[in-house]
Design a protein around this motif. Sequence first.
Motif, PDB file in Angstrom:
ATOM      1  N   ILE A  75      58.066  25.332  17.020  1.00 24.16           N
ATOM      2  CA  ILE A  75      58.136  23.956  16.518  1.00 24.16           C
ATOM      3  C   ILE A  75      59.483  23.346  16.867  1.00 24.16           C
ATOM      4  O   ILE A  75      59.570  22.185  17.297  1.00 24.16           O
ATOM      5  CB  ILE A  75      57.881  23.922  14.998  1.00 24.16           C
ATOM      6  N   SER A  76      60.540  24.122  16.723  1.00 24.69           N
ATOM      7  CA  SER A  76      61.880  23.643  17.085  1.00 24.69           C
ATOM      8  C   SER A  76      61.942  23.282  18.565  1.00 24.69           C
ATOM      9  O   SER A  76      62.487  22.235  18.949  1.00 24.69           O
ATOM     10  CB  SER A  76      62.926  24.713  16.759  1.00 24.69           C
ATOM     11  N   LEU A  77      61.384  24.137  19.411  1.00 20.89           N
ATOM     12  CA  LEU A  77      61.394  23.866  20.852  1.00 20.89           C
ATOM     13  C   LEU A  77      60.584  22.618  21.192  1.00 20.89           C
ATOM     14  O   LEU A  77      60.931  21.875  22.127  1.00 20.89           O
ATOM     15  CB  LEU A  77      60.844  25.069  21.617  1.00 20.89           C
ATOM     16  N   ALA A  78      59.504  22.375  20.451  1.00 17.79           N
ATOM     17  CA  ALA A  78      58.689  21.183  20.704  1.00 17.79           C
ATOM     18  C   ALA A  78      59.494  19.913  20.450  1.00 17.79           C
ATOM     19  O   ALA A  78      59.450  18.958  21.252  1.00 17.79           O
ATOM     20  CB  ALA A  78      57.438  21.206  19.833  1.00 17.79           C
ATOM     21  N   TYR A  79      60.224  19.879  19.340  1.00 16.33           N
ATOM     22  CA  TYR A  79      61.035  18.689  19.049  1.00 16.33           C
ATOM     23  C   TYR A  79      62.170  18.531  20.052  1.00 16.33           C
ATOM     24  O   TYR A  79      62.528  17.402  20.427  1.00 16.33           O
ATOM     25  CB  TYR A  79      61.563  18.742  17.617  1.00 16.33           C
ATOM     26  N   ALA A  80      62.732  19.655  20.507  1.00 17.30           N
ATOM     27  CA  ALA A  80      63.753  19.578  21.549  1.00 17.30           C
ATOM     28  C   ALA A  80      63.158  19.016  22.835  1.00 17.30           C
ATOM     29  O   ALA A  80      63.765  18.167  23.504  1.00 17.30           O
ATOM     30  CB  ALA A  80      64.345  20.961  21.791  1.00 17.30           C
ATOM     31  N   SER A  81      61.948  19.477  23.174  1.00 13.88           N
ATOM     32  CA  SER A  81      61.275  19.006  24.386  1.00 13.88           C
ATOM     33  C   SER A  81      60.949  17.524  24.319  1.00 13.88           C
ATOM     34  O   SER A  81      60.868  16.851  25.356  1.00 13.88           O
ATOM     35  CB  SER A  81      59.993  19.810  24.624  1.00 13.88           C
ATOM     36  N   ALA A  82      60.747  17.015  23.100  1.00 18.94           N
ATOM     37  CA  ALA A  82      60.435  15.595  22.914  1.00 18.94           C
ATOM     38  C   ALA A  82      61.696  14.739  22.801  1.00 18.94           C
ATOM     39  O   ALA A  82      61.605  13.522  22.659  1.00 18.94           O
ATOM     40  CB  ALA A  82      59.569  15.408  21.673  1.00 18.94           C
ATOM     41  N   GLY A  83      62.869  15.371  22.842  1.00 17.09           N
ATOM     42  CA  GLY A  83      64.112  14.616  22.895  1.00 17.09           C
ATOM     43  C   GLY A  83      64.677  14.179  21.563  1.00 17.09           C
ATOM     44  O   GLY A  83      65.319  13.125  21.481  1.00 17.09           O
ATOM     45  N   CYS A  84      64.484  14.982  20.514  1.00 16.67           N
ATOM     46  CA  CYS A  84      65.135  14.636  19.256  1.00 16.67           C
ATOM     47  C   CYS A  84      66.651  14.657  19.464  1.00 16.67           C
ATOM     48  O   CYS A  84      67.165  15.362  20.341  1.00 16.67           O
ATOM     49  CB  CYS A  84      64.738  15.597  18.146  1.00 16.67           C
ATOM     50  N   SER A  85      67.377  13.912  18.654  1.00 15.52           N
ATOM     51  CA  SER A  85      68.833  13.844  18.849  1.00 15.52           C
ATOM     52  C   SER A  85      69.563  14.944  18.097  1.00 15.52           C
ATOM     53  O   SER A  85      70.694  15.304  18.455  1.00 15.52           O
ATOM     54  CB  SER A  85      69.361  12.481  18.402  1.00 15.52           C
ATOM     55  N   GLY A  86      68.936  15.485  17.030  1.00 22.16           N
ATOM     56  CA  GLY A  86      69.571  16.535  16.258  1.00 22.16           C
ATOM     57  C   GLY A  86      68.557  17.502  15.697  1.00 22.16           C
ATOM     58  O   GLY A  86      67.474  17.096  15.252  1.00 22.16           O
ATOM     59  N   LEU A  87      68.900  18.803  15.724  1.00 18.79           N
ATOM     60  CA  LEU A  87      68.019  19.845  15.197  1.00 18.79           C
ATOM     61  C   LEU A  87      68.831  20.761  14.295  1.00 18.79           C
ATOM     62  O   LEU A  87      69.790  21.390  14.742  1.00 18.79           O
ATOM     63  CB  LEU A  87      67.435  20.671  16.350  1.00 18.79           C
ATOM     64  N   ALA A  88      68.434  20.853  13.028  1.00 23.22           N
ATOM     65  CA  ALA A  88      69.012  21.833  12.121  1.00 23.22           C
ATOM     66  C   ALA A  88      68.036  22.989  12.037  1.00 23.22           C
ATOM     67  O   ALA A  88      66.895  22.818  11.585  1.00 23.22           O
ATOM     68  CB  ALA A  88      69.253  21.232  10.746  1.00 23.22           C
ATOM     69  N   ILE A  89      68.445  24.146  12.511  1.00 17.74           N
ATOM     70  CA  ILE A  89      67.583  25.318  12.533  1.00 17.74           C
ATOM     71  C   ILE A  89      68.096  26.331  11.520  1.00 17.74           C
ATOM     72  O   ILE A  89      69.286  26.605  11.440  1.00 17.74           O
ATOM     73  CB  ILE A  89      67.500  25.936  13.945  1.00 17.74           C
ATOM     74  N   SER A  90      67.171  26.866  10.738  1.00 18.87           N
ATOM     75  CA  SER A  90      67.556  27.736   9.636  1.00 18.87           C
ATOM     76  C   SER A  90      66.680  28.974   9.598  1.00 18.87           C
ATOM     77  O   SER A  90      65.471  28.895   9.803  1.00 18.87           O
ATOM     78  CB  SER A  90      67.441  26.970   8.312  1.00 18.87           C
ATOM     79  N   SER A  91      67.289  30.105   9.346  1.00 15.34           N
ATOM     80  CA  SER A  91      66.567  31.345   9.098  1.00 15.34           C
ATOM     81  C   SER A  91      67.528  32.305   8.418  1.00 15.34           C
ATOM     82  O   SER A  91      68.690  31.978   8.187  1.00 15.34           O
ATOM     83  CB  SER A  91      66.020  31.956  10.395  1.00 15.34           C
ATOM     84  N   ARG A  92      67.049  33.509   8.127  1.00 16.26           N
ATOM     85  CA  ARG A  92      67.896  34.496   7.463  1.00 16.26           C
ATOM     86  C   ARG A  92      68.741  35.308   8.431  1.00 16.26           C
ATOM     87  O   ARG A  92      69.626  36.048   8.015  1.00 16.26           O
ATOM     88  CB  ARG A  92      67.023  35.445   6.627  1.00 16.26           C
ATOM     89  N   THR A  93      68.476  35.165   9.740  1.00 18.98           N
ATOM     90  CA  THR A  93      69.124  36.019  10.734  1.00 18.98           C
ATOM     91  C   THR A  93      69.912  35.178  11.737  1.00 18.98           C
ATOM     92  O   THR A  93      69.335  34.401  12.500  1.00 18.98           O
ATOM     93  CB  THR A  93      68.066  36.861  11.481  1.00 18.98           C
ATOM     94  N   SER A  94      71.208  35.363  11.743  1.00 18.00           N
ATOM     95  CA  SER A  94      72.092  34.563  12.589  1.00 18.00           C
ATOM     96  C   SER A  94      71.798  34.747  14.073  1.00 18.00           C
ATOM     97  O   SER A  94      71.803  33.778  14.849  1.00 18.00           O
ATOM     98  CB  SER A  94      73.551  34.937  12.300  1.00 18.00           C
ATOM     99  N   SER A  95      71.523  35.984  14.494  1.00 18.65           N
ATOM    100  CA  SER A  95      71.288  36.241  15.919  1.00 18.65           C
ATOM    101  C   SER A  95      70.035  35.517  16.423  1.00 18.65           C
ATOM    102  O   SER A  95      69.982  35.076  17.585  1.00 18.65           O
ATOM    103  CB  SER A  95      71.169  37.743  16.185  1.00 18.65           C
ATOM    104  N   ASP A  96      69.021  35.378  15.565  1.00 14.88           N
ATOM    105  CA  ASP A  96      67.811  34.636  15.946  1.00 14.88           C
ATOM    106  C   ASP A  96      68.138  33.169  16.190  1.00 14.88           C
ATOM    107  O   ASP A  96      67.617  32.540  17.122  1.00 14.88           O
ATOM    108  CB  ASP A  96      66.744  34.747  14.855  1.00 14.88           C
ATOM    109  N   LEU A  97      68.998  32.620  15.353  1.00 19.99           N
ATOM    110  CA  LEU A  97      69.392  31.222  15.507  1.00 19.99           C
ATOM    111  C   LEU A  97      70.198  31.015  16.787  1.00 19.99           C
ATOM    112  O   LEU A  97      70.054  29.995  17.466  1.00 19.99           O
ATOM    113  CB  LEU A  97      70.187  30.757  14.295  1.00 19.99           C
ATOM    114  N   ASP A  98      71.040  31.988  17.124  1.00 20.55           N
ATOM    115  CA  ASP A  98      71.812  31.900  18.363  1.00 20.55           C
ATOM    116  C   ASP A  98      70.883  31.861  19.575  1.00 20.55           C
ATOM    117  O   ASP A  98      71.093  31.076  20.507  1.00 20.55           O
ATOM    118  CB  ASP A  98      72.756  33.097  18.480  1.00 20.55           C
ATOM    119  N   ALA A  99      69.861  32.717  19.557  1.00 21.76           N
ATOM    120  CA  ALA A  99      68.917  32.758  20.674  1.00 21.76           C
ATOM    121  C   ALA A  99      68.145  31.449  20.791  1.00 21.76           C
ATOM    122  O   ALA A  99      67.935  30.924  21.899  1.00 21.76           O
ATOM    123  CB  ALA A  99      67.951  33.933  20.497  1.00 21.76           C
TER     124      ALA A  99
END
Length: 316
Positions: A56-80
């Motif tokens: 879902i995050s990649l879809a909004y990036a592909s559609a050109g959103c200006s900002g994405l706040a991504i959240s999860s419990r694992t920092s390394s997943d967010l980095d990827a």
Amino acid sequence: MAMDFSNAALPAHYGLHFTPTFHSKIPPNIDPTSTTLPNPFIVVVTGAGKGLGYHISLAYASAGCSGLAISSRTSSDLDALASEISKIAEKRGTKIEVLKVVADVQSDSDVSNLEKEVRQKWGRVDVMIANAGVISKYVEAPSSSGSNLPRGIVQDADWARVLDINLNGVWRVSKAFVPLLSESKDGPQALISSCSMAAHSTISELTPIAYNVSKVAGMRLMECVANDHGEEGVQAFALHPGAVVTPQTKNHAGGQWSDILADDEGLAGAFCVWLTKEKREWLSGRYVSCNWNVKELEAKKDEIVKGNLLKYRMVV
């Protein structure tokens, strides 16, 4: 009880074929790469590190959103994920600001901090995706049908965790972000909760009771948010994100799971972009499925509004 998962066997009230056309892959008319979102357009996704939230995050990036706040419990997943978002932005020739926040939706303070960081960075939110979710832990002894999901109230020992993530987590996110959504008047002001068509089932080998109850309650929660905050412009949707192989479902055993979990992992994100790129008050407070054809869904607008369809009601 034997399980029959075939599409033909599902009752009409599951809504599988609410639109005559059923999509398992992204149709061209909702391809996010062919969409240009307004600017600014800020999206927040919980459970973004893996599975549906990632896509879902990649879809909004592909559609050109200006900002994405991504959240999860694992920092390394967010980095990827942030790295993949950066590649998409570079390919589009656009800039996407990414905010990475490690947060557990079971924690009031974590969710409050997520809202605080989004508010401080952008002062707005256009789309809040309450995606984080789990299913009950597998049982050691599969049932006679081969399912390794817990059957019945006695086997489903994972009740508290599942309800706290799937229901209370959505409540925490909704409570924290509805005020900011209300303030973001020039955007879609959309809250989307990840629900499930499987919640219509009462066969616990297919949907463990804790999962079922959490998703049914989540659908009603979205209806209440829409009713209570619609005058402020807030829209709320309960989304069936398709039947997808995710870290939560990849080890399901028995029956016809390989046939059931056959939807494109990017379909839900594409549908979310379509749903929120503009105001769709006529669908707010309702259940929607990413498998539906959006043109056929739009053609049913008057029928949906007049009949107050796509909401939970008792048959009497």
